[in-house]
Write an enzyme that holds these catalytic residues in place. Structure first.
Site, PDB file in Angstrom:
ATOM      1  N   SER A   1       1.895  -0.764   0.087  1.00  0.00           N
ATOM      2  CA  SER A   1       0.739  -0.354  -0.698  1.00  0.00           C
ATOM      3  C   SER A   1       0.366   1.087  -0.391  1.00  0.00           C
ATOM      4  CB  SER A   1      -0.428  -1.273  -0.383  1.00  0.00           C
ATOM      5  OG  SER A   1      -0.650  -1.287   1.008  1.00  0.00           O
TER       6      SER A   1
ATOM      7  N   GLY B   1       2.334   3.574   0.104  1.00  0.00           N
ATOM      8  CA  GLY B   1       3.231   4.577  -0.443  1.00  0.00           C
ATOM      9  C   GLY B   1       4.651   4.267  -0.017  1.00  0.00           C
TER      10      GLY B   1
ATOM     11  N   VAL C   1       8.082   5.505   2.302  1.00  0.00           N
ATOM     12  CA  VAL C   1       8.529   6.339   3.414  1.00  0.00           C
ATOM     13  C   VAL C   1      10.013   6.662   3.236  1.00  0.00           C
ATOM     14  CG1 VAL C   1       8.729   6.544   5.901  1.00  0.00           C
ATOM     15  CG2 VAL C   1       6.875   5.211   4.933  1.00  0.00           C
TER      16      VAL C   1
ATOM     17  N   LYS D   1       6.189  10.236   4.586  1.00  0.00           N
ATOM     18  CA  LYS D   1       5.470   9.217   3.826  1.00  0.00           C
ATOM     19  C   LYS D   1       4.893   9.889   2.586  1.00  0.00           C
ATOM     20  CE  LYS D   1       1.572   6.243   5.187  1.00  0.00           C
ATOM     21  NZ  LYS D   1       0.989   5.679   6.418  1.00  0.00           N
TER      22      LYS D   1
ATOM     23  N   ASP E   1      -4.932  -2.423  14.591  1.00  0.00           N
ATOM     24  CA  ASP E   1      -3.916  -3.186  13.860  1.00  0.00           C
ATOM     25  C   ASP E   1      -2.626  -3.258  14.670  1.00  0.00           C
ATOM     26  OD1 ASP E   1      -3.064  -4.761  11.810  1.00  0.00           O
ATOM     27  OD2 ASP E   1      -2.607  -3.129  10.431  1.00  0.00           O
TER      28      ASP E   1
END
Lengths: 399, 729
Positions: free
Chosen positions: B15, B17, B19, B34, B125
């Site tokens: 979501s 983008g 890489v 990215k 995260d």
């Protein structure tokens, strides 16, 4: 024991500040192989940071903080620190940011002044620090740290005022905002505030975006101050805003500045600025061109500015003329404008309203009569409209 | 900036983008770049800026290093160090990790977390997917998409972010949290690496959010693990955040103190790589970076705003300007037509015929639109230029696909990004007339594969152009040469199956074409589907015999096939019970379609109408290869068939929906042809509806093709409304 301990710490704080100052003064002279100085400097700055904000393991000692802040101010360490920030090693720059931010935050117990005490002291004695922080945007190395300090300090009106009313002076002294500010005197356009346009326009993405963020904070956090300022410097401000920001080649700058413009104009505090802005046919032209930009989000942000022109019940002759001349085109263009935005109810409502509003315009310019005393259009800054009349328009726009 | 890098293959996308791997031309160093499309979201650019500023203030060998970022067009490029070992999640693919490896990774992670925490950052995260390895085994924390920078070391956060399975209880409870939240996630990650999945991975993520604060913390159990490892995990997974040790304290734990060197991790990297290439997915899956050409759209140039006024009564001047502007439009369009028919090679015969029939009307409409410049052109003529350029969009999409896109995935990405694709159309258009068919000579399986997908995805774009558009556009669009050319062309594109090859010459009449189309679009897939849905062997056999017989009929006499179908349809329709049972919605829909078809150009005979509908239908259904290949892969085909036209938003539909799906526009159109005669009476009443239709959603302008999907949904709703209004027709 406690007595000894206290004295010891006091001496340490003073030593620390002096050591850092010495090292900083040595830094610019030692081009290249100054790793030892850098190392020592880094260590001292880390120590200073730990004293000011503590570590996850150690709580801060308020006493020690007071001492350290006192000495930092007494030794005028901050200006030297800011001037050399780009010369510092990577982590030391971040420590410096933390140190300065913490000093700016410092309050004496029981203090009631609007700004924190240390910051107030700085603004009185060394307001050029703020200017120096702004100039941090000149370099990629210093932009992040300086921007970070500035953005936090911009909570305070006084800091915004220093940036807005800064003027180059023959003595090289920065203005004392607590005493000699004349808000009705127009800016020469050479103060630090106007440099933001350059930084936003010419810097790399990182720096430009940070500078814009700072610029946005400045405009939106101090509305009263800024609306007064823009009113005083209306032509200059919008000349730069339009030509440098809105017409920018950078997608990000263009999009963000259109968005900011929409936000500012729709703010009650900027009412007077808004009425003057939407009187200008040139402004309308520029925004209409942006509606036809080939990037959706630029179109979208331009829409939110364009609607203000159309919603104004007292449109200037020039604005009316441009709208009428393009009536058919607009009626053709608007219904299909950003059609995929069906989820955005507000947008759809506003678009529908706009189509109606444009549809209600006369078909030919011949039907328009230039109002008394305004023949030849509103020019770039009419502004003389009775405020009460306009109230309705802004309310409509906002609702 | 962008010129400093030589873009290589894609490493992954999400979501955020895409890489890519890239080479820095100056240093020769490999980097990861990215690409984030800033046009892609309304989100404030500031959020992305936030991530960059966070990254740029990290300088640690345990954190992926940020190099630079810049904007190119509407894309933000973020240049990062390249880590060739993949993520820990990749390393888990061959199976869970041995404890010795986990201990090393944990130690490195703790060093990274200690760095982050000491500089006032919370990652928020931490999970295997966000831990990257270099080829030499270095471990680095990546993805700072939701990380937070605290201004004050003691401050807390409230924001609810992270990935459910890895989230600490205090984060879920939104009671304020600090660095200790990362330690919990670290403990979960350790378990993830030991077991292959995080604990409670079989539970729905939303339910997990309730379980984590409520239940006892997960524990590593069983004799497989050392006591120290279990203890380490238990320390991390303490529900009381205050009693969870800091990263620095955990570094002193025996489990990580005894861990080996990072070089050992190279084994893991190699193992994962062998596993990947063993699956032989690597080579075929590589996607290379492809520059998206962005050219200014000149389509609107005739519509530029007018601001110069010399005379106050500038109405005249306006007219003049407008007229000249229209002129430009016209010229451009004429340029396009040849490029359109030039693009076809294979379907030449059919295309030529269509052109002969319809070139006239198109020219007329185009001309008339250009000679009447002002106000009144809104209803009929304005859409014209738009339509033509839009058709171009779809044509070009195909072209692009066939030339340059190596995989299906790429295609879908390209196509779905409606705006950018459309944007580059108009300028690029006339330059590459014959590009379309070049790649199909090879007939490799890859080509067929992405061909299929592309048609499915492309469908939603074409659809709105025909369906909800107003009557004059409709006819113009469906009969214009480019359109049919493009269409028959695309149908012929997949390697021609043997069945249709010999009979190619007989396909000269319209009826034959129609008949063949019926077979390919309806009959054959229906049989294939019926076959798939029938379990009983006897019944299957019977069905397949009928299918065979029908395919023979198609081969020999497509005209007769059409007539047969038509008769069947007519009879079904004339029997009210059957009609309501079999085609309830189609009745309404057909009425609707006919209404669109009938109105202004009344002189059009019913045959013309049929033809218009037919060509339209051809547009609606994705071009697929006829008969044989279809039968071989019934599910594939049917899913595309059913999903593409009816619910373009959901790319995969169940095969069961294929034929009976009342929304299938092809069927709708077939019905409409049948009903033309019966509906003459209703016509008058409905004529006014066409005016309404002008305002219907789904009218597409270049660059807005993705609206098509929405237009489709709205159209569906509208037709339901119509059905309620005229239950019988």
């Amino acid at each position: 024991m406690a007595f000894l301990f206290g004295r010891n710490r006091q001496r340490t704080a003073q030593d620390m500040v002096r050591t850092v100052k010495e090292l900083l003064l040595r830094l610019p002279k030692e081009e290249g192989a100054s790793s030892k100085t850098e190392e020592e400097l880094s260590r001292n700055l880390t120590q200073m940071k730990a004293t000011l904000q503590g570590t996850p393991e150690v709580e801060v000692a308020p006493d020690a903080v007071t001492q350290l802040v006192h000495h930092i101010l007494a030794e005028s360490l901050l200006p030297i620190l800011v001037d050399n920030i780009h010369r510092l090693p990577f982590e030391a720059r971040k420590d410096t940011q933390t140190i300065i931010s913490n000093v700016f935050r410092f309050r004496n117990p029981g203090s009631t002044s609007p700004e924190p005490d240390a910051l107030k002291e700085v603004l009185r004695q060394q307001p050029e620090i703020i200017i120096a922080l702004c100039n941090g945007y000149d370099r990629r190395e210093s932009a992040g740290a300086c921007g970070g300090i500035l953005k936090e300090a911009l909570k305070w009106d006084a800091v915004a005022a220093v940036i807005l009313y800064d003027e180059p002076s023959p003595t090289g002294k920065t203005i004392d905002i607590y005493n000699d500010v004349d808000v009705t005197a127009p800016s020469t356009g050479k103060g630090i505030f106007w440099s933001f346009f350059t930084w936003i326009d010419t810097s790399s993405f990182e720096v430009s975006a940070d500078a814009f963020d700072c610029f946005r904070l400045l405009l939106t956090k101090h509305k009263q101050l800024v609306s007064q300022y823009i009113s005083t410097n209306f032509p200059l401000f919008f000349d730069k805003y339009n030509s440098i920001l809105i017409k920018s080649d950078s997608y990000v700058t263009k999009r963000q500045s259109l968005k900011l413009l929409g936000e500012v104009l729709l703010d009650r505090q900027f009412y007077e600025v808004m009425t003057r802005y939407v009187d200008s046919g040139e402004n309308l032209k520029l925004i209409m061109y942006q509606l036809k930009d080939d990037r959706r989000m630029v179109q979208y942000e331009a829409f939110h500015v364009f609607k203000i022109f159309a919603a104004n019940p007292n449109k200037s002759f020039e604005v009316q003329k441009f709208l009428v001349m393009n009536k058919q085109r607009l009626l053709k263009f608007l219904p299909r404008f950003l059609e995929e935005r069906t989820e955005d109810e507000q947008f759809c409502d506003e678009k529908a309203w706009l189509v109606k509003a444009v549809g209600g315009l006369p078909d030919s310019v011949a039907a328009l009569r230039p109002p008394e005393g305004r023949v030849g259009g509103g020019g770039s800054g009419g502004g003389g409209m009775p405020a009460q009349q306009q109230q309705a328009s802004s309310a409509q726009v906002r609702s | 900036m962008a010129e400093d890098y030589q873009m290589l293959e894609e490493l992954g996308s999400g979501s955020f983008g895409t890489v890519y791997r890239a080479l820095c031309k100056r240093t020769g160093e490999t980097v990861a770049i990215k690409h984030i499309d800033l046009e892609g979201s309304d989100d404030d650019i500031r959020e992305i800026q936030q991530e960059i500023s966070l990254l740029s203030t990290c300088s640690s060998e345990y954190v992926t290093r940020y190099r630079n970022s810049f904007v190119r067009g509407t894309k933000l490029w973020i240049v990062m160090e390249y880590l060739g070992g993949g993520s820990c999640l990749d390393l888990l693919k061959p199976g869970p990790m041995a404890e010795a490896y986990i201990a090393i990774i944990m130690r490195e992670l703790l060093l990274g977390l200690d760095y982050l925490h000491s500089t006032g950052k919370i990652h928020r995260d931490i999970k295997a997917a966000n831990i990257l390895l270099s080829e030499t085994g270095q471990v680095k924390i990546a993805d700072f998409g939701v990380a937070a920078q605290l201004t004050n070391i003691k401050s807390q956060r409230l924001t609810f972010v992270g990935t459910p399975f890895w989230m600490a209880p205090e984060v879920i409870q939104e009671a304020g949290y600090d660095f200790h939240a990362d330690i919990w996630s670290l403990g979960i990650t350790a378990m993830e690496m030991a077991m292959g999945e995080p604990p409670r991975s079989d539970v729905h993520p939303m339910k997990v959010l309730f379980l984590i604060p409520k239940e006892k913390p997960p524990r590593l159990e069983g004799g497989k693990w050392s006591k120290e490892f279990k203890d380490f995990v238990a320390l991390c997974l303490n529900k009381d955040a205050e009693r969870r040790p800091s990263a620095r304290a955990l570094l002193k734990h025996g489990f990580v103190r005894r861990a080996g060197k990072t070089d050992i991790l190279q084994h893991l990297v190699r193992k994962a790589r062998d596993y990947e290439s063993g699956g032989s997915r690597r080579d075929s899956d590589v996607r290379y970076y492809e520059e998206t050409l962005r050219e200014m759209s000149s389509a609107d140039e005739g519509d530029e705003w007018i601001f110069d006024t010399i005379r106050p009564s500038s109405a005249k001047g306006t007219v003049k300007k407008l007229a000249s502007a229209q002129h430009t439009v016209k010229r451009r369009k004429l340029e396009r037509i040849p490029s359109g028919d030039g693009s076809d090679v294979e379907g030449a015969a059919a295309a030529l015929e269509d052109m002969k029939l319809d070139a006239g009307p198109l020219g007329d409409i185009a001309n008339s639109s250009n000679t009447t410049p002002t106000k009144d052109l809104s209803t009929i003529r304005t859409p014209k230029p738009r339509l033509s350029s839009q058709r171009k969009v779809s044509a070009l999409t195909i072209r692009k696909i066939s030339i340059s896109s190596p995989t299906a995935r790429r295609v879908s990405r390209k196509v779905s990004g409606g705006t950018p694709t459309a944007r580059k159309i108009s300028a690029q258009q006339p330059k590459q007339p014959l590009g379309l068919d070049m790649s199909f000579g090879n007939g490799t399986s890859t080509v067929r594969q992405f061909k299929r997908v592309s048609s499915g995805h492309q469908q939603p774009q074409q659809q709105p152009q025909l369906k909800p558009s107003s009557p004059p556009q409709q006819t113009a669009a469906s009969t214009s040469p480019q359109d049919s050319v493009f269409d028959s062309d695309s149908e012929n594109k997949p390697p021609a199956p043997p069945t249709s090859a010999p009979s190619q010459q007989t396909q000269t009449t319209k009826e034959a074409l129609l008949g063949r189309r019926c077979f390919v679009k309806c009959i054959d897939p229906s049989f294939a589907e019926g076959q798939a849905a029938t379990a009983d062997r006897q019944k299957r056999e019977a069905l397949s015999r009928v299918a065979e017989a029908w395919s023979y009929l198609d081969e020999v006499d497509p005209e007769g096939e059409l007539i047969l179908l038509k008769t069947i349809m007519d009879r079904i329709q004339s029997d009210p019970k059957l009609a309501s049972a079999l085609l309830p919605q189609r009745v309404a829909a057909a009425q609707l379609a006919s209404l669109r078809m009938n109105s202004p150009s009344k002189k059009r005979t019913s045959t013309m109408g049929v033809e218009a509908g037919e060509v339209g239908a051809r547009d609606m259904t994705p071009p697929t290869s006829p008969s044989k290949p279809a039968r071989r892969q019934p599910t594939d085909r049917s899913s595309i068939l059913s999903s593409a036209p009816s619910s373009p938003t959901k790319p995969s539909g169940s095969p069961g929906k294929l034929v009976m799906n009342p929304q299938n526009p092809h069927l709708r159109r077939m019905r409409s042809n049948q009903q033309l005669a019966a509906e003459k009476a209703v016509e008058e009443r409905e004529k006014e509806r066409t005016v309404m239709e002008e305002k219907m959603p789904g009218r597409v302008e270049p660059g807005m093709e993705h609206v098509g999907m929405l237009g489709d949904v709205l159209y569906g709703r509208w037709s339901e409304g119509l059905q309620a209004r005229w239950p019988k027709a």
